[in-house]
Scaffold this motif. Sequence first.
Motif, PDB file in Angstrom:
ATOM      1  N   LEU A   1       0.825  -1.204   0.000  1.00 44.60           N
ATOM      2  CA  LEU A   1       0.000   0.000   0.000  1.00 44.60           C
ATOM      3  C   LEU A   1       0.867   1.265   0.000  1.00 44.60           C
ATOM      4  O   LEU A   1       0.586   2.224  -0.732  1.00 44.60           O
ATOM      5  CB  LEU A   1      -0.929  -0.001   1.220  1.00 44.60           C
ATOM      6  N   ARG A   2       1.908   1.239   0.798  1.00 44.97           N
ATOM      7  CA  ARG A   2       2.800   2.409   0.838  1.00 44.97           C
ATOM      8  C   ARG A   2       3.499   2.603  -0.500  1.00 44.97           C
ATOM      9  O   ARG A   2       3.611   3.736  -1.000  1.00 44.97           O
ATOM     10  CB  ARG A   2       3.827   2.221   1.953  1.00 44.97           C
ATOM     11  N   THR A   3       3.974   1.510  -1.100  1.00 45.88           N
ATOM     12  CA  THR A   3       4.630   1.600  -2.407  1.00 45.88           C
ATOM     13  C   THR A   3       3.672   2.128  -3.465  1.00 45.88           C
ATOM     14  O   THR A   3       4.048   2.964  -4.304  1.00 45.88           O
ATOM     15  CB  THR A   3       5.162   0.214  -2.824  1.00 45.88           C
ATOM     16  N   LEU A   4       2.435   1.643  -3.427  1.00 46.22           N
ATOM     17  CA  LEU A   4       1.431   2.081  -4.390  1.00 46.22           C
ATOM     18  C   LEU A   4       1.196   3.589  -4.295  1.00 46.22           C
ATOM     19  O   LEU A   4       1.234   4.311  -5.308  1.00 46.22           O
ATOM     20  CB  LEU A   4       0.130   1.316  -4.139  1.00 46.22           C
ATOM     21  N   GLU A   5       0.955   4.084  -3.096  1.00 47.02           N
ATOM     22  CA  GLU A   5       0.661   5.501  -2.893  1.00 47.02           C
ATOM     23  C   GLU A   5       1.874   6.378  -3.209  1.00 47.02           C
ATOM     24  O   GLU A   5       1.760   7.392  -3.925  1.00 47.02           O
ATOM     25  CB  GLU A   5       0.227   5.718  -1.437  1.00 47.02           C
TER      26      GLU A   5
END
Length: 299
Positions: free
Chosen positions: A201-205
């Motif tokens: 999720l952090r990588t995506l955002e």
Amino acid sequence: MALITVSGFPSSGKSKRAHQIKVHLESRLQDPSYSGPKLKVAIVSDDDLNIDRSVYGDGRLEKSARAALFTAMQRRMGQDTILIVDAMNYIKGFRYQMYCAAREIKVRVCTVYILATPDLCKEWNTSREDGMQYPSDILGNLLHRYEEPSSMVRWDSPLFTISWMDEDVPADNIWKAITEGTVKPPNAGTQAIPKAPTDALRTLENTATSMVAAIMAEQAASQPPGGPVTLSLSDTLKSHITLPPRNVALSELQRLKRQFVTVHKKAITLGTIEKGQVDWSEESVAEKFATYVEGNLKP
């Protein structure tokens, strides 16, 4: 290599038949004419697990006993083992659960149904001298609840029925089923679904945000706007994208970013993946976002 599920009324002679099957199989494996893989034959039963007969009078204890048997079965089952599960296995849902476990590790299966009349089972239970008698009320309840195997359902097939009048087991047919039968592949319900990494999720955002900032910086530095460009997201990460022949507003890019993140966040939180591929690296996310932007920006 194979799972043989023995099923039948309590005190119907299941352990005797399981032992007969084991003796026949071991004899064939030790025969000089046998040229197949090296295998061992094992039996797992309630007695091996010290499960008292009285647990079948308490639903909670019986559930725990079945769980213990299932765990032992999973632990012993393997490509180098012919495993015989010597228990009542009287619930069709439990037999299906074992069938699915066997499919998951790709071993052959068959079911052996030990047939005896209720009256004979009651008589044999009363005459037992091994201390393994069922209390009469529990025995009657189990006889009433027994769900008979059927050759018409896949988890009981192939099914071999052995009558109390038969002196021996159909060893030839069982041997053929476990050595030549079809190995059924795991179905969707038995396969483990690969999970996204914890930082997905952090990588995506962060990657989508960096892409938006890089597109805005590229537009400010390049005139006229549009065409294929290379975005520098970090010292080691670059992304290629084709922009329309106009200046794209920050609000438009922010909207596309929110939509992109929302769609892919659902895949992460639900544990689902695209076509079985698990790749949530910065490079992969940047490539996906570039493709998404190109497909949704109007010229």
